[in-house]
Design a protein around this motif. Structure first.
Motif, PDB file in Angstrom:
ATOM      1  N   VAL A  20       0.870  -1.175   0.000  1.00  0.00           N
ATOM      2  CA  VAL A  20       0.000   0.000   0.000  1.00  0.00           C
ATOM      3  C   VAL A  20       0.910   1.228   0.000  1.00  0.00           C
ATOM      4  O   VAL A  20       1.628   1.481   0.975  1.00  0.00           O
ATOM      5  N   MET A  21       0.895   1.975  -1.118  1.00  0.00           N
ATOM      6  CA  MET A  21       1.849   3.060  -1.306  1.00  0.00           C
ATOM      7  C   MET A  21       1.226   4.194  -2.089  1.00  0.00           C
ATOM      8  O   MET A  21       0.260   3.989  -2.829  1.00  0.00           O
ATOM      9  N   ALA A  22       1.795   5.365  -1.934  1.00  0.00           N
ATOM     10  CA  ALA A  22       1.408   6.482  -2.789  1.00  0.00           C
ATOM     11  C   ALA A  22       1.901   6.213  -4.205  1.00  0.00           C
ATOM     12  O   ALA A  22       3.034   5.768  -4.415  1.00  0.00           O
ATOM     13  N   ALA A  23       1.030   6.451  -5.188  1.00  0.00           N
ATOM     14  CA  ALA A  23       1.372   6.368  -6.612  1.00  0.00           C
ATOM     15  C   ALA A  23       1.930   5.011  -7.021  1.00  0.00           C
ATOM     16  O   ALA A  23       2.673   4.903  -7.992  1.00  0.00           O
ATOM     17  N   ALA A  24       1.590   3.950  -6.271  1.00  0.00           N
ATOM     18  CA  ALA A  24       2.010   2.582  -6.604  1.00  0.00           C
ATOM     19  C   ALA A  24       3.521   2.436  -6.707  1.00  0.00           C
ATOM     20  O   ALA A  24       4.030   1.547  -7.385  1.00  0.00           O
ATOM     21  N   GLY A  25       4.254   3.329  -6.043  1.00  0.00           N
ATOM     22  CA  GLY A  25       5.707   3.262  -6.095  1.00  0.00           C
ATOM     23  C   GLY A  25       6.305   3.805  -7.373  1.00  0.00           C
ATOM     24  O   GLY A  25       7.528   3.732  -7.567  1.00  0.00           O
ATOM     25  N   VAL A  26       5.484   4.361  -8.269  1.00  0.00           N
ATOM     26  CA  VAL A  26       5.997   4.941  -9.516  1.00  0.00           C
ATOM     27  C   VAL A  26       6.716   6.241  -9.171  1.00  0.00           C
ATOM     28  O   VAL A  26       6.151   7.125  -8.524  1.00  0.00           O
ATOM     29  N   ASP A  27       7.958   6.372  -9.614  1.00  0.00           N
ATOM     30  CA  ASP A  27       8.804   7.476  -9.141  1.00  0.00           C
ATOM     31  C   ASP A  27       9.429   8.227 -10.309  1.00  0.00           C
ATOM     32  O   ASP A  27       9.851   7.624 -11.296  1.00  0.00           O
ATOM     33  N   ALA A  28       9.466   9.551 -10.173  1.00  0.00           N
ATOM     34  CA  ALA A  28      10.078  10.393 -11.201  1.00  0.00           C
ATOM     35  C   ALA A  28      11.329  11.099 -10.688  1.00  0.00           C
ATOM     36  O   ALA A  28      11.873  11.954 -11.376  1.00  0.00           O
ATOM     37  N   SER A  29      11.806  10.730  -9.483  1.00  0.00           N
ATOM     38  CA  SER A  29      12.998  11.373  -8.935  1.00  0.00           C
ATOM     39  C   SER A  29      14.233  10.516  -9.187  1.00  0.00           C
ATOM     40  O   SER A  29      14.151   9.298  -9.353  1.00  0.00           O
ATOM     41  N   ASN A  30      15.400  11.164  -9.199  1.00  0.00           N
ATOM     42  CA  ASN A  30      16.673  10.484  -9.436  1.00  0.00           C
ATOM     43  C   ASN A  30      16.641   9.621 -10.690  1.00  0.00           C
ATOM     44  O   ASN A  30      17.124   8.481 -10.713  1.00  0.00           O
ATOM     45  N   VAL A  31      16.029  10.162 -11.736  1.00  0.00           N
ATOM     46  CA  VAL A  31      15.944   9.489 -13.027  1.00  0.00           C
ATOM     47  C   VAL A  31      15.909  10.570 -14.093  1.00  0.00           C
ATOM     48  O   VAL A  31      15.547  11.725 -13.816  1.00  0.00           O
ATOM     49  N   GLU A  32      16.286  10.223 -15.309  1.00  0.00           N
ATOM     50  CA  GLU A  32      16.320  11.204 -16.382  1.00  0.00           C
ATOM     51  C   GLU A  32      14.944  11.839 -16.582  1.00  0.00           C
ATOM     52  O   GLU A  32      13.921  11.169 -16.475  1.00  0.00           O
ATOM     53  N   THR A  33      14.925  13.134 -16.883  1.00  0.00           N
ATOM     54  CA  THR A  33      13.680  13.866 -17.086  1.00  0.00           C
ATOM     55  C   THR A  33      12.821  13.188 -18.160  1.00  0.00           C
ATOM     56  O   THR A  33      13.329  12.794 -19.213  1.00  0.00           O
ATOM     57  N   GLY A  34      11.523  13.062 -17.847  1.00  0.00           N
ATOM     58  CA  GLY A  34      10.605  12.439 -18.799  1.00  0.00           C
ATOM     59  C   GLY A  34      10.501  10.929 -18.649  1.00  0.00           C
ATOM     60  O   GLY A  34       9.784  10.272 -19.412  1.00  0.00           O
ATOM     61  N   THR A  35      11.226  10.362 -17.667  1.00  0.00           N
ATOM     62  CA  THR A  35      11.225   8.919 -17.446  1.00  0.00           C
ATOM     63  C   THR A  35      10.678   8.598 -16.063  1.00  0.00           C
ATOM     64  O   THR A  35      10.907   9.346 -15.107  1.00  0.00           O
ATOM     65  N   LEU A  36       9.956   7.499 -15.967  1.00  0.00           N
ATOM     66  CA  LEU A  36       9.419   7.022 -14.692  1.00  0.00           C
ATOM     67  C   LEU A  36      10.022   5.659 -14.376  1.00  0.00           C
ATOM     68  O   LEU A  36      10.251   4.843 -15.267  1.00  0.00           O
ATOM     69  N   VAL A  37      10.254   5.423 -13.090  1.00  0.00           N
ATOM     70  CA  VAL A  37      10.764   4.133 -12.641  1.00  0.00           C
ATOM     71  C   VAL A  37       9.634   3.383 -11.936  1.00  0.00           C
ATOM     72  O   VAL A  37       8.979   3.926 -11.044  1.00  0.00           O
ATOM     73  N   LEU A  38       9.416   2.132 -12.333  1.00  0.00           N
ATOM     74  CA  LEU A  38       8.417   1.274 -11.701  1.00  0.00           C
ATOM     75  C   LEU A  38       9.110   0.350 -10.704  1.00  0.00           C
ATOM     76  O   LEU A  38      10.319   0.108 -10.792  1.00  0.00           O
ATOM     77  N   LEU A  39       8.355  -0.185  -9.772  1.00  0.00           N
ATOM     78  CA  LEU A  39       8.917  -1.175  -8.866  1.00  0.00           C
ATOM     79  C   LEU A  39       9.295  -2.434  -9.643  1.00  0.00           C
ATOM     80  O   LEU A  39       8.711  -2.724 -10.695  1.00  0.00           O
ATOM     81  N   PRO A  40      10.255  -3.214  -9.157  1.00  0.00           N
ATOM     82  CA  PRO A  40      10.571  -4.486  -9.823  1.00  0.00           C
ATOM     83  C   PRO A  40       9.326  -5.362  -9.914  1.00  0.00           C
ATOM     84  O   PRO A  40       8.444  -5.308  -9.038  1.00  0.00           O
ATOM     85  N   LEU A  41       9.255  -6.170 -10.965  1.00  0.00           N
ATOM     86  CA  LEU A  41       8.110  -7.068 -11.116  1.00  0.00           C
ATOM     87  C   LEU A  41       8.018  -8.047  -9.963  1.00  0.00           C
ATOM     88  O   LEU A  41       6.939  -8.338  -9.446  1.00  0.00           O
ATOM     89  N   ASP A  42       9.157  -8.578  -9.545  1.00  0.00           N
ATOM     90  CA  ASP A  42       9.211  -9.566  -8.460  1.00  0.00           C
ATOM     91  C   ASP A  42      10.344  -9.164  -7.517  1.00  0.00           C
ATOM     92  O   ASP A  42      11.471  -9.635  -7.655  1.00  0.00           O
ATOM     93  N   PRO A  43      10.069  -8.281  -6.558  1.00  0.00           N
ATOM     94  CA  PRO A  43      11.146  -7.769  -5.701  1.00  0.00           C
ATOM     95  C   PRO A  43      11.893  -8.861  -4.941  1.00  0.00           C
ATOM     96  O   PRO A  43      13.119  -8.797  -4.820  1.00  0.00           O
ATOM     97  N   ASP A  44      11.188  -9.863  -4.427  1.00  0.00           N
ATOM     98  CA  ASP A  44      11.878 -10.935  -3.714  1.00  0.00           C
ATOM     99  C   ASP A  44      12.748 -11.750  -4.672  1.00  0.00           C
ATOM    100  O   ASP A  44      13.855 -12.158  -4.330  1.00  0.00           O
ATOM    101  N   GLY A  45      12.235 -11.984  -5.882  1.00  0.00           N
ATOM    102  CA  GLY A  45      13.043 -12.685  -6.876  1.00  0.00           C
ATOM    103  C   GLY A  45      14.287 -11.904  -7.247  1.00  0.00           C
ATOM    104  O   GLY A  45      15.377 -12.476  -7.407  1.00  0.00           O
TER     105      GLY A  45
END
Length: 333
Positions: A94-119
């Motif tokens: 349970v997170m804000a914005a589903a963990g989708v992040d626009a910080s510390n990444v190139e402008t115009g790009t979004l980072v998603l959480l890993p598909l399988d974080p434990d994996g």
């Protein structure tokens, strides 16, 4: 217990396909750190996602450039206030914005959480062990807010080789009182300790935590992972925001909506009916389940109370002798 936390510096920008384990090994070698058995490596999930190519373009023309990506990563909406969306992800976080992040990444790009974080944590643990010849645990971290407190802290999104939850059940405190519900979330505490050393602006994507040997599992035993820290929906007392819970219960056609937790007991349902519908509502056991008698004209409120309490009707609302009801999870098609 004494903890030593050493950030990895000089890693540089991580790109899709990079060997993250090799980059971290070089960074700590440059810092004069020799990892050893029992160390825990905490790595931001963001650099893991970058290495795995979990990047998408932001929608520059949208009012909220992250909206489309957040919707794709969302399993269920918990609460919405303006552009802020608290959601349950496909991982169960349970997170804000589903963990989708626009910080510390190139402008115009979004980072998603890993598909399988434990994996991902398991794969990184094995790779680091090959580089170092040491049995280390791995925690993937990300930043999250807390419902009742201001500010954010880092939590474990994935884990491998670590006791993530130290259940104290069966132990006693110094006064001899039995401990029943105490269960420190070790993996989350590791994530927070690492963030204190790395910070958000240091360009350090990982930290080595030493002194937690007692919680590191033997080589080859990855443990249950951070998935063990995800609270099951039927145990979640706060699965919907206050506003969303009211609106969901009152919205027509929402029978079986998620977010209300496990079904209430008959006693709890009876008390809720009395508070909402008055003393004219009566729930009593019948030959084939529970029978509910309510004041005339209260169908809409009754439907809301049943939904909120995890119960559902088994017969038409105007059935003679009263409405047959039961816990929704026990009602077949």
């Amino acid at each position: 217990m004494t903890l030593l936390v050493v950030p990895a510096t000089g890693v540089g920008e991580v790109r899709p396909g990079d060997d993250l384990a090799a980059l971290l090994a070089v960074a700590w070698r440059g810092a004069g750190v020799v990892p050893q058995d029992g160390d825990v490596v905490a790595v931001t999930s963001k650099v893991v996602s970058k290495a795995e190519g979990r990047l998408v373009a932001a929608d520059a023309d949208a009012e909220d450039p992250r909206a489309e990506a957040v919707a794709a990563e969302t399993d269920r909406v918990v609460a919405v206030r303006g552009r802020t969306r608290i959601v349950r992800t496909r991982h169960g976080f349970v997170m804000a914005a589903a963990g989708v992040d626009a910080s510390n990444v190139e402008t115009g790009t979004l980072v998603l959480l890993p598909l399988d974080p434990d994996g991902s944590a398991r794969a990184l643990r094995e790779a680091l062990s090959r580089h170092w010849g040491a049995n280390v645990a791995v925690v993937l971290t990300d930043t999250a807010g807390r419902a009742w407190r201001a500010g954010q802290t880092d939590l474990a999104m994935g884990a491998a080789g670590l006791v993530v939850l130290d259940d104290h059940g069966g132990r006693a405190d110094a006064y001899g009182n039995p401990l029943v519900v105490t269960a420190p979330a070790v993996a989350d505490e590791v994530a927070s300790a690492a963030e204190l050393a790395t910070g958000k602006l240091s360009h350090s994507p990982a930290a080595l935590v030493r002194g937690l040997d007692a919680f590191v599992l033997p080589a080859g035993d990855h443990g249950p992972g951070a998935a063990a820290l995800v609270r099951a929906e039927d145990e979640d007392l706060f699965g919907l925001g206050a506003r969303e819970a009211v609106l969901t219960a009152l919205e027509p056609g929402r029978a079986g909506a998620r977010g209300f937790g496990a079904p209430a007991t008959p006693e709890e349902l009876g008390g809720a009916l009395a508070r909402v519908l008055g003393t004219g509502a009566r729930l009593s056991p019948g030959e084939d389940g529970w029978v509910l008698e309510v004041p005339p004209g209260s169908d809409r409120l009754l439907a809301a109370v049943l939904l909120a309490c995890g119960w559902a009707a088994r017969s038409p609302y105007d059935a003679p002798g009263g409405l047959r009801v039961g816990p929704a999870s026990r009602i077949g098609p």
